[in-house]
Design a protein around this motif. Structure first.
Motif, PDB file in Angstrom:
ATOM      1  N   PRO A  12      -6.633   7.804   4.664  1.00 21.83           N
ATOM      2  CA  PRO A  12      -6.220   6.404   4.543  1.00 21.83           C
ATOM      3  C   PRO A  12      -6.817   5.699   3.330  1.00 21.83           C
ATOM      4  N   LYS A  13      -8.047   6.007   2.988  1.00 26.79           N
ATOM      5  CA  LYS A  13      -8.704   5.328   1.869  1.00 26.79           C
ATOM      6  C   LYS A  13      -8.121   5.724   0.515  1.00 26.79           C
ATOM      7  N   ASP A  14      -7.227   6.733   0.513  1.00 23.58           N
ATOM      8  CA  ASP A  14      -6.564   7.131  -0.725  1.00 23.58           C
ATOM      9  C   ASP A  14      -5.250   6.390  -0.954  1.00 23.58           C
ATOM     10  N   LEU A  15      -4.845   5.516  -0.030  1.00 26.93           N
ATOM     11  CA  LEU A  15      -3.672   4.673  -0.265  1.00 26.93           C
ATOM     12  C   LEU A  15      -3.938   3.779  -1.474  1.00 26.93           C
ATOM     13  N   ALA A  16      -2.908   3.536  -2.276  1.00 26.55           N
ATOM     14  CA  ALA A  16      -3.054   2.743  -3.501  1.00 26.55           C
ATOM     15  C   ALA A  16      -2.222   1.471  -3.402  1.00 26.55           C
ATOM     16  N   LEU A  17      -2.807   0.358  -3.814  1.00 29.61           N
ATOM     17  CA  LEU A  17      -2.092  -0.914  -3.801  1.00 29.61           C
ATOM     18  C   LEU A  17      -1.277  -1.032  -5.090  1.00 29.61           C
ATOM     19  N   LYS A  18       0.045  -1.168  -4.934  1.00 28.09           N
ATOM     20  CA  LYS A  18       0.949  -1.221  -6.069  1.00 28.09           C
ATOM     21  C   LYS A  18       1.889  -2.418  -5.936  1.00 28.09           C
ATOM     22  N   ASN A  19       2.469  -2.837  -7.065  1.00 31.40           N
ATOM     23  CA  ASN A  19       3.552  -3.811  -7.031  1.00 31.40           C
ATOM     24  C   ASN A  19       4.867  -3.063  -6.846  1.00 31.40           C
ATOM     25  N   THR A  20       5.614  -3.425  -5.819  1.00 37.64           N
ATOM     26  CA  THR A  20       6.877  -2.763  -5.484  1.00 37.64           C
ATOM     27  C   THR A  20       8.044  -3.646  -5.881  1.00 37.64           C
ATOM     28  N   VAL A  21       9.045  -3.057  -6.476  1.00 35.10           N
ATOM     29  CA  VAL A  21      10.221  -3.798  -6.923  1.00 35.10           C
ATOM     30  C   VAL A  21      11.108  -4.133  -5.723  1.00 35.10           C
ATOM     31  N   TRP A  23       0.856  -1.183   0.000  1.00 40.84           N
ATOM     32  CA  TRP A  23       0.000   0.000   0.000  1.00 40.84           C
ATOM     33  C   TRP A  23       0.892   1.233   0.000  1.00 40.84           C
ATOM     34  N   THR A  24       0.633   2.163  -0.924  1.00 46.90           N
ATOM     35  CA  THR A  24       1.520   3.299  -1.136  1.00 46.90           C
ATOM     36  C   THR A  24       0.787   4.629  -0.985  1.00 46.90           C
ATOM     37  N   TRP A  25       1.533   5.620  -0.542  1.00 45.46           N
ATOM     38  CA  TRP A  25       1.000   6.970  -0.342  1.00 45.46           C
ATOM     39  C   TRP A  25       0.989   7.712  -1.668  1.00 45.46           C
ATOM     40  N   GLN A  26      -0.141   8.372  -1.949  1.00 48.45           N
ATOM     41  CA  GLN A  26      -0.293   9.097  -3.214  1.00 48.45           C
ATOM     42  C   GLN A  26      -0.457  10.596  -2.997  1.00 48.45           C
ATOM     43  N   MET A  27       0.187  11.106  -1.919  1.00 46.56           N
ATOM     44  CA  MET A  27       0.147  12.527  -1.586  1.00 46.56           C
ATOM     45  C   MET A  27      -1.264  12.993  -1.240  1.00 46.56           C
ATOM     46  N   GLN A  28      -2.056  12.074  -0.654  1.00 41.47           N
ATOM     47  CA  GLN A  28      -3.414  12.366  -0.217  1.00 41.47           C
ATOM     48  C   GLN A  28      -3.506  12.160   1.296  1.00 41.47           C
ATOM     49  N   ASP A  29      -4.414  12.905   1.928  1.00 38.58           N
ATOM     50  CA  ASP A  29      -4.485  12.921   3.391  1.00 38.58           C
ATOM     51  C   ASP A  29      -5.188  11.719   3.992  1.00 38.58           C
ATOM     52  N   ALA A  63       5.437  10.662  -3.618  1.00 36.34           N
ATOM     53  CA  ALA A  63       4.372   9.736  -3.995  1.00 36.34           C
ATOM     54  C   ALA A  63       4.956   8.341  -4.227  1.00 36.34           C
ATOM     55  N   GLY A  64       4.280   7.325  -3.728  1.00 39.19           N
ATOM     56  CA  GLY A  64       4.751   5.954  -3.853  1.00 39.19           C
ATOM     57  C   GLY A  64       5.411   5.417  -2.593  1.00 39.19           C
ATOM     58  N   LYS A  65       5.618   6.303  -1.587  1.00 37.92           N
ATOM     59  CA  LYS A  65       6.202   5.864  -0.315  1.00 37.92           C
ATOM     60  C   LYS A  65       5.294   4.835   0.355  1.00 37.92           C
ATOM     61  N   VAL A  66       5.875   3.772   0.910  1.00 38.38           N
ATOM     62  CA  VAL A  66       5.129   2.764   1.661  1.00 38.38           C
ATOM     63  C   VAL A  66       5.109   3.192   3.126  1.00 38.38           C
ATOM     64  N   PRO A  67       3.922   3.480   3.707  1.00 36.88           N
ATOM     65  CA  PRO A  67       3.851   3.853   5.122  1.00 36.88           C
ATOM     66  C   PRO A  67       3.914   2.620   6.026  1.00 36.88           C
ATOM     67  N   GLY A  68       3.754   2.867   7.335  1.00 32.64           N
ATOM     68  CA  GLY A  68       3.690   1.790   8.320  1.00 32.64           C
ATOM     69  C   GLY A  68       4.947   1.671   9.144  1.00 32.64           C
ATOM     70  N   VAL A  69       4.790   1.630  10.481  1.00 40.27           N
ATOM     71  CA  VAL A  69       5.959   1.553  11.354  1.00 40.27           C
ATOM     72  C   VAL A  69       6.100   0.208  12.062  1.00 40.27           C
ATOM     73  N   ASP A  70       5.000  -0.543  12.239  1.00 38.35           N
ATOM     74  CA  ASP A  70       5.064  -1.778  13.030  1.00 38.35           C
ATOM     75  C   ASP A  70       4.775  -3.010  12.192  1.00 38.35           C
ATOM     76  N   GLY A  71       5.566  -4.055  12.435  1.00 34.24           N
ATOM     77  CA  GLY A  71       5.333  -5.318  11.754  1.00 34.24           C
ATOM     78  C   GLY A  71       5.968  -6.471  12.497  1.00 34.24           C
ATOM     79  N   ALA A  72       5.528  -7.672  12.134  1.00 33.72           N
ATOM     80  CA  ALA A  72       6.121  -8.901  12.661  1.00 33.72           C
ATOM     81  C   ALA A  72       6.137  -9.918  11.530  1.00 33.72           C
ATOM     82  N   GLY A  73       7.253 -10.643  11.418  1.00 30.14           N
ATOM     83  CA  GLY A  73       7.372 -11.615  10.344  1.00 30.14           C
ATOM     84  C   GLY A  73       8.657 -12.401  10.468  1.00 30.14           C
ATOM     85  N   THR A  74       9.146 -12.874   9.330  1.00 24.55           N
ATOM     86  CA  THR A  74      10.325 -13.734   9.292  1.00 24.55           C
ATOM     87  C   THR A  74      11.412 -13.092   8.445  1.00 24.55           C
TER      88      THR A  74
END
Length: 332
Positions: A22-31, A14-20, A66-77
């Motif tokens: 949350p529902k304006d986040l866009a799902l993109k494929n990231t390299v 989910w990427t930021w599109q310079m909009q205020d 534009a295109g920045k991936v937000p989010g500060v917390d995660g858990a995984g491998t």
């Protein structure tokens, strides 16, 4: 670089599109890009949503493109490590708190500085681990500003949120007598965690601090805003401590040689921008101990609200508008 074999060339984020909103986040494929020295790649299992995740979308607190991936917390491998990182990390389950300036957790994969990793105990699930970093570490930092004094009274304002949930438990464990100021719907839960007294809050703009609270507390920790924190100054005893989690006081609230108060601000971002390896070791070691305390049922997490990755923007919007109590967690 050490890694497992199934890392894709692209992954959803989910990427930021310079909009205020949350529902304006866009799902993109990231390299997938090569890891920087000192980084690891985490395959996210669960993403924790926090108020900061919607607050930064206005762009006022960050310098994003534009295109920045937000989010500060995660858990995984951990699935790959960059130069300078031990290959022993590969395959380990971890939780992390990410810098706002770096690619965030709202993605299938996140590159994270190895020094920010907290191993997850075997007995702890990804959901509980992902619910912890931002609020739990903030609570730990806030309480660390206050000199220990067994039996001393402290007031936690805005205690109904995630930070307050951990603060009450940590403060009680350190021997403080904890009072809370928050909406009445949180009182029963916070009393069950050890709070001895609960009052309605935040204070309305036209209400003065109740006389019963004036001059009673060794420390006040405020999680509302700087203006609210300033209104709580009369609650402090001489040589008391005011800790601000949201903003900070612009001016010292007392004349010289008056109450002789100590003022403190709390910001995990300070470590991302200015912390050295030793400071990070202290933070992540504390985080590991608290994750273990949750695995041992000695520290209680918030109630979980679990949603799929496809609904992340909707749940971030619901968090923004306080449509539920508890922790929003996103499953990959």
């Amino acid at each position: 670089m050490s890694q497992i074999n199934d890392i894709p060339d692209h992954y959803p984020a989910w990427t930021w599109q310079m909009q205020d909103e949350p529902k304006d986040l866009a799902l993109k494929n990231t390299v997938t890009v090569p890891l920087a020295k000192g980084d690891v790649l985490v395959r996210n299992a669960v993403i924790g949503l926090n108020p900061v995740d919607w607050k930064v979308l206005t762009g006022a607190l960050v310098n994003w493109e534009a295109g920045k991936v937000p989010g500060v917390d995660g858990a995984g491998t951990v699935v790959a490590v960059g130069d300078g990182v031990s290959g022993n990390w590969v395959g380990r389950r971890v939780a992390y708190h990410q810098s706002l300036a770096l690619p965030g957790s709202f993605a299938a994969y996140t590159p994270v500085p190895a020094r920010a990793l907290m191993p997850i105990p075997d007995a702890l699930d990804f959901h509980t681990a992902a619910s912890f970093p931002c609020p739990g570490l903030t609570a730990w930092q806030a309480l660390g500003k206050i000199p220990a004094s067994s039996g001393a009274r402290i007031l936690i304002s805005g205690a109904g949120g995630a930070v307050g949930h951990f603060l009450v438990q940590l403060a009680v464990a350190r021997g403080f007598d904890v009072s809370v100021l928050c909406n009445a719907r949180h009182w029963e839960r916070l009393r069950s965690l050890g709070a001895s007294n609960a009052r309605h809050g935040p204070l309305a703009d036209d209400n003065e601090l109740p006389e019963a609270l004036q001059g009673r507390f060794h420390a006040v920790i405020d999680a509302v805003n700087s203006q609210h924190a300033e209104r709580l100054v009369p609650a402090l005893q001489a040589n008391g401590h005011l800790v601000c989690i949201e903003g900070r006081l612009e001016n010292w609230p007392n004349p010289p040689f008056g109450q002789a108060l100590s003022l403190h601000e709390v910001a995990l971002g300070a470590l991302h921008n200015h912390g050295n390896d030793e400071a990070w070791h202290q933070l992540t070691q504390a985080g590991e101990e608290l994750l273990q305390a949750m695995a041992d049922k000695q520290l209680q997490p918030e109630t979980h609200h679990i949603c799929p990755f496809s609904e992340l923007p909707a749940w971030l919007d619901a968090l923004k508008h306080r449509q539920f109590s508890g922790k929003a967690l996103v499953e990959m």
